[in-house]
Structure formats: structure tokens, C-alpha cells
Scaffold this active site. Structure first.
Site, PDB file in Angstrom:
ATOM      1  CB  CYS A 254      56.280 -22.734  -2.027  1.00 29.23           C
ATOM      2  SG  CYS A 254      57.247 -24.135  -0.570  1.00 29.23           S
TER       3      CYS A 254
ATOM      4  CB  CYS B 265      54.049 -25.947  -1.232  1.00 28.83           C
ATOM      5  SG  CYS B 265      56.438 -25.259  -0.298  1.00 28.83           S
ATOM      6  CG  ASP B 266      52.052 -25.041  -4.360  1.00 29.52           C
ATOM      7  OD1 ASP B 266      51.520 -25.549  -3.307  1.00 29.52           O
ATOM      8  OD2 ASP B 266      52.943 -23.361  -4.604  1.00 29.52           O
TER       9      ASP B 266
END
Ligand code: NAP
Length: 315
Positions: A141, A144-145
């Protein structure tokens, strides 16, 4: 705990489940949406759009909208009409008799009708170290990261739209993104490919697979193997993003609902009816062809209308 009875239980909360929630809530069915667990990478509340950045092709948003914001809007709209939410994962179902039974750990819920919208999840490479390094430099992701990889050299694996989308997004943070694909041409759409080729931070490594991810407690380089001549080399990346496709979340329904060879639920033509009367399916869990937020939302609407009409016919 005594079993709680619901008219409609919706399992899953991506665009399909939440559209079904909006429609069934507006039909005064007060659906219970069992939306998934935030800690889970595969079936988090909101579904795959929670792992996406900008969505440019959802009608009604000419400037685009971030995936998580879109899902938050869906959820708010369902809640406004009386949908209820349980932020847990379903652990077991029994659809052999009515009312249908759905368990969340030891808590039992009964429902007159069930809508399955559990979506699909990211595929992994199958390397032993993936389990250890996920969340420690290995991710599925970018949204997200990506932030954690400012000025790092990152690898993205895959050759479809997801891989190119992730690679493009990651160039906002990374010093360099190496896009590793096992063949010598992308599967992705032309427009996405052109974006990748035009991005000076993206370098494509054709005909290679990742055969090892180095690092004990965080990613420290990867070993890549040339698929043509078998030669092995190392890339000094500190982040690896896997974007090689998805699998439907249907383990719960094995032996219960009809599936195709890839595990996607089968619905009757032009409807959301499964093989069990009163159990409906919508979204990516039953669609391996289109897999778009808008088609998932459309099929969620179909499932809600099918459910409403089916319930009406029962009483
Ligand atoms: P996909 O189209 O199935 O592509 C998966 C890619 O990963 C393929 O290039 C495949 O290689 C590669 N791959 C699969 N298994 C692999 C393995 N074990 N090792 C190395 N590489 C592997 O999946 P996707 O990119 O997630 O896209 C899924 C669907 O969503 C598509 O229909 C896509 O168009 C859509 N989508 C659209 C957008 C957008 O429009 N913004 C964004 C994301 C996704 P091969 O090519 O050799 O098979």
C-alpha cells in the site's frame, strides 16, 4: 450472548457493501454492516480504496478524490440513513437454514438476508521473508506507507495498472523507483504506461523477478533474477511494494457458496443472487472482469434491490 436478529447483514464495506448499505438503509431495513478490522491489510474497513491515492475515474468528482475520503463519504451517507456498523471480522457463517447465522468470534448474529461484499486482497510473491518484513519496508500500500520512504530507493513489483499507479505515487517521496516486471511489456493501460515512461524517477527493470528480500528486521536490498538468462543481481532498495494483483476474500464461504476456479463467487446472470436463496453477492468478490469502484458500487445497488424485493416476497 443471545443471538441478535437483523433484517439484513452486509459483510464487507468497500464501494459494493456501502452502496448496498445506503440502498437497504433507505429502504428502512437498518442493515448491519460488519465492516472488517482496521488492523488487517487484506480486509480493512473501506476495502481496497483505503489503499489507494487519487481516484480520477469515479463519476461526480471532476477534480478527483482520495480513495479513503471517498469511502468515508460512502460510510457517512449509509450511516445517515440508519445503517449500523460493526468494526470486526466475520469468523464463521452458516447459511444452511433461515435465519442465516453469522459469527463474529463467539457472538452470533441472525439475518433474514445476507449481502456478501468481502472484496479481494493483494497477492504476494510467496517468499518466506514476506511475512517477517511486511510493515518493515515491505508493503502492498503506497498510500499507507509511501511517506516512510522519503528520499529512499524503492522497488515496485508488477506490470499492471496497480504497479504503475503505485510507482508513480511513490515518486512523490522516493529518490528513485525501480519498477520490476517479469516480462518485457506491461499489462497496464497505455495511458498509465506513458505516465511511467515520462516520469524521470521511474526506471523499469524488464524481465526480472524478485527472488529474495534481504534484511532481518527491515528491508535491506533485494535479489532479482533475470527471467531470460537466469542471472542474479542485487538492488540496494530499502522499500519494496508488491502490486501483482488480487484474490477474492471467499475463504469463509468455501463449500457454501458457488465459486469459480479462482475463488470468485458466482452470481446468477443479471442479478446478485448466489446459489443460496436470500444470500446475495456484489463487488470484487464476484467480479474478476471489471473490478472498478464504480462497477462495485453498481453491483452493490443491484444486491440491495434484489434483497429488498426478495425480503418483500418472503412476507
Ligand atoms: P493485474 O492487471 O492482474 O496485473 C498484475 C501484474 O503483476 C501483471 O503484470 C503480472 O505479470 C504481475 N504478476 C502477477 N503475479 C506475479 C508474480 N508472482 N511475480 C511477478 N509478477 C507478477 O493486477 P492489477 O495491476 O492489480 O490490476 C487489477 C485490475 O484493476 C486491472 O483490471 C486494472 O486495470 C485495474 N486497475 C485500474 C487502475 C486505474 O485505472 N487507475 C488502477 C489499479 C488497478 P504478467 O503481466 O506477466 O501477467
Amino acid at each position: 450472548m443471545e443471538a441478535k436478529h437483523e433484517r439484513v447483514i452486509i459483510i464487507g464495506s468497500g464501494p459494493a457493501g456501502l452502496t448496498a448499505a445506503i440502498y437497504t438503509a433507505r429502504a428502512s431495513l437498518a442493515p448491519l454492516v460488519i465492516e472488517g478490522e482496521p488492523s488487517s491489510t487484506s480486509d480493512q474497513p473501506g476495502g481496497q480504496l483505503m489503499l489507494t491515492t487519487e481516484v480520477e475515474n469515479f463519476p461526480g468528482f471532476p477534480e478527483g478524490i482520495m480513495g479513503p475520503e471517498l469511502m468515508s463519504n460512502f460510510r457517512g451517507q449509509a450511516e445517515r440513513f440508519g445503517a449500523k456498523f460493526l468494526t470486526e471480522k466475520v469468523t464463521k457463517v452458516d447459511f444452511s437454514a433461515r435465519p442465516f447465522k453469522v459469527w463474529v468470534r463467539d457472538d452470533e448474529y441472525h439475518a433474514d438476508a445476507v449481502i456478501v461484499s468481502t472484496g479481494a486482497r493483494s497477492l504476494m510473491l510467496g517468499l518466506e521473508e514476506e511475512q517477517r518484513l511486511i510493515g518493515h519496508g515491505l508493503s502492498t500500500c503506497a498510500t499507507c506507507d509511501g511517506f516512510f520512504f522519503r528520499d529512499h530507493h524503492i522497488a515496485v513489483v508488477g506490470g499492471g495498472d496497480s504497479a504503475i499507479e503505485e510507482a508513480s505515487f511513490l515518486t512523490k517521496f522516493a529518490s528513485k523507483v525501480t519498477l520490476i516486471h517479469r516480462r518485457d511489456e506491461f499489462r497496464a493501460s497505455k495511458i498509465m504506461q506513458e505516465r511511467a515512461f515520462a516520469n524521470p524517477k521511474i526506471e523499469v527493470l524488464w524481465n526480472h523477478t524478485v527472488t529474495k528480500i534481504n534484511g532481518d528486521d527491515k528491508v535491506d536490498g533485494i535479489e532479482v533474477t533475470n527471467t531470460v538468462d537466469g542471472s542474479v543481481s542485487t538492488l540496494p532498495v530499502t522499500g519494496v511494494f508488491i502490486a501483482i494483483g488480487h484474490r477474492p476474500n471467499t475463504d469463509l464461504f468455501a463449500g457454501v457458496l458457488d465459486m469459480d476456479d479462482s475463488g470468485y463467487l458466482q452470481t446468477q446472470p443479471d442479478s446478485s443472487y448466489t446459489n443460496i436463496d436470500g444470500v446475495f453477492a456484489c463487488g470484487d468478490v464476484q467480479d474478476h472482469t471489471y473490478r472498478q469502484a464504480i462497477t462495485a458500487a453498481g453491483s452493490g445497488c443491484m444486491a440491495a434491490i434484489d434483497t429488498e424485493r426478495w425480503l418483500e416476497a418472503q412476507h
